[in-house]
Design a protein around this motif. Sequence first.
Motif, short mmCIF file in Angstrom:
data_model
loop_
_atom_site.label_atom_id
_atom_site.label_comp_id
_atom_site.label_asym_id
_atom_site.label_seq_id
_atom_site.Cartn_x
_atom_site.Cartn_y
_atom_site.Cartn_z
N ALA A 427 -15.47 52.50 27.20
CA ALA A 427 -15.25 51.25 25.65
C ALA A 427 -16.98 50.88 25.93
N GLY A 428 -17.21 51.33 26.91
CA GLY A 428 -18.22 49.61 26.95
C GLY A 428 -19.00 48.65 26.56
N VAL A 429 -17.48 47.90 26.90
CA VAL A 429 -16.86 46.76 26.99
C VAL A 429 -16.92 45.88 28.23
N THR A 430 -17.65 46.20 29.07
CA THR A 430 -17.92 45.42 30.08
C THR A 430 -17.86 43.85 30.44
N GLN A 431 -18.36 43.27 30.39
CA GLN A 431 -18.59 41.45 30.55
C GLN A 431 -20.28 41.45 30.28
N ILE A 432 -20.62 40.66 29.14
CA ILE A 432 -22.62 40.10 29.39
C ILE A 432 -22.16 39.14 30.29
N SER A 433 -22.63 39.11 31.61
CA SER A 433 -22.89 37.66 32.52
C SER A 433 -24.24 37.70 33.14
N ASP A 434 -24.99 38.31 32.58
CA ASP A 434 -26.56 38.28 32.39
C ASP A 434 -27.00 36.89 31.68
N THR A 435 -28.02 36.22 32.51
CA THR A 435 -27.96 34.93 32.15
C THR A 435 -29.08 34.81 30.98
N ALA A 436 -29.75 35.83 30.54
CA ALA A 436 -31.20 35.48 29.88
C ALA A 436 -30.46 36.39 28.78
N THR A 437 -29.60 37.49 28.90
CA THR A 437 -28.89 38.02 27.41
C THR A 437 -27.47 37.06 26.66
N LEU A 438 -27.34 35.70 27.51
CA LEU A 438 -26.61 34.83 27.20
C LEU A 438 -27.55 33.96 26.59
N GLU A 439 -28.48 33.73 27.35
CA GLU A 439 -29.88 33.03 26.07
C GLU A 439 -29.70 33.14 25.43
N ALA A 440 -30.71 34.44 25.35
CA ALA A 440 -30.78 34.67 24.02
C ALA A 440 -29.92 34.87 22.83
N ALA A 441 -28.74 34.79 23.29
CA ALA A 441 -27.72 34.66 21.92
C ALA A 441 -27.30 33.54 21.11
N ILE A 442 -27.50 32.61 22.76
CA ILE A 442 -27.63 30.96 22.08
C ILE A 442 -28.59 30.73 21.39
N ASP A 443 -29.79 31.30 21.94
CA ASP A 443 -30.82 30.13 21.04
C ASP A 443 -30.84 31.29 19.45
N ARG A 444 -30.41 32.05 19.09
CA ARG A 444 -30.05 32.42 17.87
C ARG A 444 -29.15 31.84 16.78
N PRO A 481 -17.18 33.66 29.07
CA PRO A 481 -16.81 32.25 28.93
C PRO A 481 -17.62 31.17 29.86
N LYS A 482 -17.34 31.12 30.81
CA LYS A 482 -17.50 29.84 31.42
C LYS A 482 -18.86 30.09 32.05
N LEU A 483 -20.04 31.40 31.92
CA LEU A 483 -20.73 31.00 31.92
C LEU A 483 -21.86 30.49 30.24
N THR A 484 -21.34 30.92 29.82
CA THR A 484 -21.41 30.54 28.32
C THR A 484 -21.59 29.35 28.03
N ASN A 485 -20.08 28.90 28.53
CA ASN A 485 -20.60 26.82 28.15
C ASN A 485 -20.64 26.13 29.36
N GLN A 486 -21.18 26.64 30.44
CA GLN A 486 -22.40 25.56 30.87
C GLN A 486 -23.86 26.29 30.87
N LEU A 487 -24.42 27.45 29.96
CA LEU A 487 -25.39 26.87 29.82
C LEU A 487 -25.59 26.77 28.19
N LEU A 488 -23.74 27.04 27.98
CA LEU A 488 -24.20 26.21 26.01
C LEU A 488 -24.55 24.04 26.33
N ASN A 489 -23.86 23.92 27.03
CA ASN A 489 -24.00 22.56 27.55
C ASN A 489 -25.60 22.04 28.04
N LYS A 490 -26.26 22.98 28.42
CA LYS A 490 -27.70 22.62 29.26
C LYS A 490 -28.74 22.75 27.44
N LYS A 491 -28.56 23.43 26.93
CA LYS A 491 -29.44 24.11 25.57
C LYS A 491 -28.75 23.02 24.34
N LEU A 492 -27.62 22.76 24.66
CA LEU A 492 -26.99 21.49 22.92
C LEU A 492 -27.92 19.90 24.26
#
Length: 492
Positions: A427-444, A481-492
């Motif tokens: 299904a190609g549904v592995t979890q995204i844990s790459d910081t750069a990819t997540l930061e790009a999504a958060i910035d958008r 989810p865990k990494l997303t929360n950490q990065l969002l807290n930092k960005k926000l």
Amino acid sequence: MTTAAPVKTQYEAIIGLETHCQLGTKTKIFSSSSTEFGGVPNSNIDPICMGMPGVLPVLNQKVLEYAVKAGLALKCQIAPYSKFDRKQYFYPDLPKNYQISQFDLPIATNGWLEIELIDDGGNSTRKKIGITRLHMEEDAGKLVHGGSDRLSGSTYSMVDYNRAGIPLIEIVSEPDLRSGAEAAEYAQELRRIVRYLGVSDGNMQEGSLRCDVNISVRPVGREEFGTKVEIKNMNSFNAIHRAIDFEIERQIQALENGDRIFQETRLWEEGKQCTVSMRLKEGSSDYRYFPEPDIPPIEVSPEQLQRWEAELPELPASKRDRYENKIGLSAYDARVLTDDRSVAEYFEAAIAAGGNPKQVANWVMGDITAYLKNEKLNITQLPFKPDGLAELISLIDAGTISGKIAKDLLPKLLSQGGSPKQAIEAAGVTQISDTATLEAAIDRVIAENPKELEQYRSGKTKLLGFFVGQVMKQTEGRADPKLTNQLLNKKL
């Protein structure tokens, strides 16, 4: 001068259960006719169960084995010598006009089982309920009451003898129960035990488990029992609970009003939610018991007893205790998981394959149970095997997939089985844990939601959940989810 108000009498109920349990043998207790449920009326009959002249009953060896195993599981003393007796009474669905049962020398006596009641707060209370006796006997047939005959205008009844000769054990408790809740739990624990043993399916809707309740009330502190009333016609544990609670109140009200309580048999009317009188109760002398002349006495050798005892499985109470004290589950979780032996075996197999016990418990009691109920399946029919569940949990723990991805994949795994790892790759549904990819999504997400960003920075920190949800939407639920929360807290 004022007169003190009279002290209201406090009462307690004295309750015992007589439970008839159909044994799961393929043939009847004294003959070779089938015990299959739901057959064409009067198709599973033979000269022996119909009481024809000159025929001789022969005890089914499996009936004895199942009765002894049930007795051992209930901590009973197994009689090295017991016998069958004739219980005389006329009834249209009893072809011989007597029932072959056991009277003064039953196969098992003086046992007990432990019940466990859990309150709304999750706290458990345990209580031992004594078992007076367990004996073997045959069932009677079944009356089917019809409508009116068109010619004569009279009503009629038909008789189906398929149940005649079905093997039963009757389990009689001590009068140790005090409430409807305790009695219902006692009956449920009995059913768990016979199902674990494999000696009965315990299906109340098919008549495989039937409970008669004996109940009386007395003022608290009095040793003498009150007048005993029997209640029949209860086809569920909930009905047992409600019938007893009603009868307790009925008897207390009668005593308060000075009315007499008769020793009688009453029926539970499900529609009216009350008990109604059926007949005055017979005494044992009315049955004119005498030893069954056509069946020799039963002797259980020490070697037989030892072999059957060695074949007993771990029983529900022992499993609950182990799950709580060794695995660390709550009393509620342990109770749910051990209610059905096949569910407990699935749970244990998933743990043996490496699954975290608490997470396995959550998946089994949650999504898996919901799927089984919806599809009307038993867990043994599930294509998704215990090692697959352990693999799915390990993928979540390793961060390969999120819990949401796992839930999205689960329906297909439950219906088709297979490896979760292979399903994820396909299904190609592995979890995204790459910081750069997540930061790009958060910035958008931040750029697209300036109003919510301003509100968050002005103190509405609960909006963090909104931003997490938007990132999940951007990544189709694949963001860690865990990494997303950490990065969002930092960005926000």
